[in-house]
Design a protein around this motif. Sequence first.
Motif, short mmCIF file in Angstrom:
data_model
loop_
_atom_site.label_atom_id
_atom_site.label_comp_id
_atom_site.label_asym_id
_atom_site.label_seq_id
_atom_site.Cartn_x
_atom_site.Cartn_y
_atom_site.Cartn_z
N ALA A 52 0.85 -1.19 0.00
CA ALA A 52 0.00 0.00 0.00
C ALA A 52 0.89 1.24 0.00
O ALA A 52 1.99 1.24 0.53
N GLU A 66 -8.79 2.79 0.97
CA GLU A 66 -9.39 1.57 0.44
C GLU A 66 -10.63 1.88 -0.40
O GLU A 66 -11.19 2.98 -0.33
N ALA A 110 -12.92 -0.76 7.78
CA ALA A 110 -11.58 -0.67 7.21
C ALA A 110 -10.81 -1.96 7.48
O ALA A 110 -10.88 -2.53 8.56
N ARG A 111 -10.10 -2.41 6.48
CA ARG A 111 -9.23 -3.57 6.67
C ARG A 111 -7.98 -3.16 7.46
O ARG A 111 -7.41 -3.94 8.20
N PHE A 153 -5.88 1.66 -7.42
CA PHE A 153 -6.08 0.69 -6.34
C PHE A 153 -5.84 -0.72 -6.87
O PHE A 153 -5.99 -0.98 -8.06
N ARG A 180 -4.98 2.80 5.89
CA ARG A 180 -4.94 2.68 4.43
C ARG A 180 -6.07 3.42 3.76
O ARG A 180 -7.13 3.64 4.33
N TYR A 183 -7.20 -1.58 -2.34
CA TYR A 183 -6.47 -0.60 -1.53
C TYR A 183 -5.53 0.19 -2.42
O TYR A 183 -5.09 -0.27 -3.48
N PRO A 205 -12.39 3.37 3.83
CA PRO A 205 -13.00 2.74 2.65
C PRO A 205 -14.00 3.66 1.95
O PRO A 205 -14.95 4.13 2.55
N SER A 248 -13.01 -5.65 -2.61
CA SER A 248 -12.20 -4.77 -1.77
C SER A 248 -10.88 -4.48 -2.47
O SER A 248 -10.28 -5.37 -3.07
N ASP A 284 -7.88 -6.60 -3.49
CA ASP A 284 -7.38 -7.46 -2.42
C ASP A 284 -8.15 -8.78 -2.41
O ASP A 284 -7.57 -9.86 -2.38
#
Length: 236
Positions: A62, A189, A182-183, A161, A187, A215, A121, A213, A164
Amino acid sequence: MSSGSRPAGTGRLVTGVTWALLLVGLWLWGREATEGPGASSAPTTGDIAAVGRPLGAALPPARDPLAPVAPRRIEIPSLGITAPVVARGLDGTGAIDPPPYEMPHTVGWFGSGTRPGAVGPALFVGHVDTDSRPAVFYGLSAARPGAKVRVTRTDGSVAEFTVDDVQVHPREHFDARKVYGARDPHRAELRLITCGGTFDRAAGTYSANVVVSAYLTGWERAGSDEAGSGRAAAGV
């Protein structure tokens, strides 16, 4: 693919999207979620399927988030998707108000949420089909980890992006944390969301949502053809 009897002018997205569960409270709560990726949901057997993230998939690191700028266009080259983006708010039930049924090839962005490239996100939603033909996100479930998603922003810059994972979230067991959370809390996303699973003609609803998804892994300055890692143009 026809969806059966229903009032004229009513589309599958309007009658059946699971993201009607996106209430303001869930959105605010989900933005603060800091847990890692949830386990992939159970596979579906309908006309839309999806893949999780293969074990050992090598994905790029990322990059640092960008300053927030609204989106104008979204591209997924591997799927042949290029579409304009319009900001959408919440409807009377607290759900994301999708693009009008008459705009099946336009993507909606939740304008009160994260701007793509900024931390958190950013949510994008789109039709999967209409009464008679595929719509903008019809092929979304075919996205694979490592695929690129390019978002052109209103200042001309492009945020790139990397996908993922791709999951199907059943409507009956919808988990707002997995979909909207958010993962990684640091980040930038994306979530790309459309209908999935099987279509119930009688009820006019799909059984699930396909959720892609991604990022932030790169960017281009306004008017530049080169991906950058330093400072962007003014306002980025």
